[in-house]
Design an enzyme around this catalytic site. Structure first.
Site, PDB file in Angstrom:
ATOM      1  N   ASP A  18      39.861  51.920  37.283  1.00 13.08           N
ATOM      2  CA  ASP A  18      39.297  52.702  36.185  1.00 13.08           C
ATOM      3  C   ASP A  18      38.410  54.111  36.677  1.00 13.08           C
ATOM      4  O   ASP A  18      37.818  53.491  36.999  1.00 13.08           O
ATOM      5  CB  ASP A  18      38.863  51.585  35.119  1.00 13.08           C
ATOM      6  CG  ASP A  18      38.806  53.353  33.473  1.00 13.08           C
ATOM      7  OD1 ASP A  18      39.702  53.844  33.410  1.00 13.08           O
ATOM      8  OD2 ASP A  18      38.199  52.695  32.807  1.00 13.08           O
ATOM      9  N   HIS A  35      42.165  60.514  42.075  1.00 12.41           N
ATOM     10  CA  HIS A  35      42.504  59.993  42.411  1.00 12.41           C
ATOM     11  C   HIS A  35      42.594  59.790  43.609  1.00 12.41           C
ATOM     12  O   HIS A  35      42.871  58.470  44.364  1.00 12.41           O
ATOM     13  CB  HIS A  35      44.147  59.954  42.153  1.00 12.41           C
ATOM     14  CG  HIS A  35      44.545  60.093  40.322  1.00 12.41           C
ATOM     15  ND1 HIS A  35      43.164  59.315  39.657  1.00 12.41           N
ATOM     16  CD2 HIS A  35      44.497  61.353  39.045  1.00 12.41           C
ATOM     17  CE1 HIS A  35      43.951  59.460  37.933  1.00 12.41           C
ATOM     18  NE2 HIS A  35      43.877  60.610  37.648  1.00 12.41           N
ATOM     19  N   LEU A 129      46.957  36.957  52.735  1.00 15.31           N
ATOM     20  CA  LEU A 129      46.740  38.018  51.180  1.00 15.31           C
ATOM     21  C   LEU A 129      48.261  38.788  50.264  1.00 15.31           C
ATOM     22  O   LEU A 129      48.355  38.942  51.327  1.00 15.31           O
ATOM     23  CB  LEU A 129      45.595  39.022  51.690  1.00 15.31           C
ATOM     24  CG  LEU A 129      45.328  39.492  50.453  1.00 15.31           C
ATOM     25  CD1 LEU A 129      44.330  39.148  49.273  1.00 15.31           C
ATOM     26  CD2 LEU A 129      44.720  41.001  50.430  1.00 15.31           C
TER      27      LEU A 129
END
Length: 247
Positions: A18, A35, A129
């Site tokens: 965020d 972004h 991962l």
């Protein structure tokens, strides 16, 4: 890793990324610049998670409510997703990372859906991962879709409603076969889940970082992990002396 007990590294970390827009506004830049900066932090977060020995990393990339943002911003976010997959997929595959995508796919743009499928299929055999990208994701929507699937099973006689368990619900969620997050991190100082992993985070630890996502660097990730390591997780019971986090 300095300052982090290797026995207290969470198996699954979920991050609400965020603050991109506010980061850009504070610098007099358009929201899209935030972004773009955020994408670089995604790459760093993946590297840090691998270094720390985290098995699962889930990133809240685009919520089902984000479609309500200005059209130009949504188009830029879609472009960034295309760019990330085309540029980074080969490297993630090389690093033995398995990519999963969670969220509703029916309403995703037709040119993006094949990219998401490619990312999953190309890395499905990887054993390192697990990187889950929450895209067009909303926890209430996820739960609604799960309940519908269970209801169909009941209607078809495959599921006895009297025997439905939490595990049955788990296996109908987008995160099926993934462990629940031990740690949920949110950047930007906001302290809410925003419709993210509501079922799965029932016993998660929460760390709210004051920095915006583009400033969430390796050091900030380490700080969040160190805070997690100081927590005493009891899951509703009294912890035995010396019990390690996650046990």
């Amino acid at each position: 890793m300095p300052g982090i007990d290797p026995d207290k590294v969470p198996h699954h970390v979920a991050i609400i990324m965020d603050g991109n827009g506010r980061w850009a506004k504070a610098r007099g830049l358009p929201r899209t610049a935030g972004h773009h900066a955020g994408v670089e932090r995604v790459r760093e977060a993946v590297r840090t998670a691998r270094e720390a020995g985290i098995a699962n990393l889930t990133l809240f990339a685009f919520s089902s409510e984000n479609w309500n943002r200005p059209k130009e911003e949504v188009q830029d976010l879609m472009g960034l997703l295309r760019f990330f997959i085309r540029r980074d997929l080969a490297e993630l595959h090389k690093q033995n990372v398995r990519v999963r995508v969670i969220g509703c796919r029916e309403t995703i743009q037709s040119d993006i859906r094949p990219l998401l499928i490619e990312a999953e299929e190309r890395t499905v055999a990887n054993t390192g991962l697990v990187l889950a990208i929450a895209f067009n994701y909303g926890a209430r929507d996820e739960l609604t879709r799960a309940m519908r699937a269970i209801a169909v099973g009941v209607a078809e006689g495959r599921i006895d409603p009297a025997t439905i368990t939490e595990a049955d619900i788990d296996c109908h969620l987008d995160t099926a076969a993934m462990p629940d997050p031990d740690l949920v991190i949110r950047t930007s100082g906001e302290q809410r889940l925003s419709n993210f992993l509501l079922w799965q985070s029932a016993y998660s630890e929460f760390v709210f970082m004051p920095c915006y996502w583009p400033d969430f660097d390796r050091a900030a990730f380490h700080e969040a992990l160190a805070e997690y390591g100081r927590r005493n997780r009891r899951f509703g019971a009294l912890a035995a002396p010396g019990l390690a986090v996650g046990q």
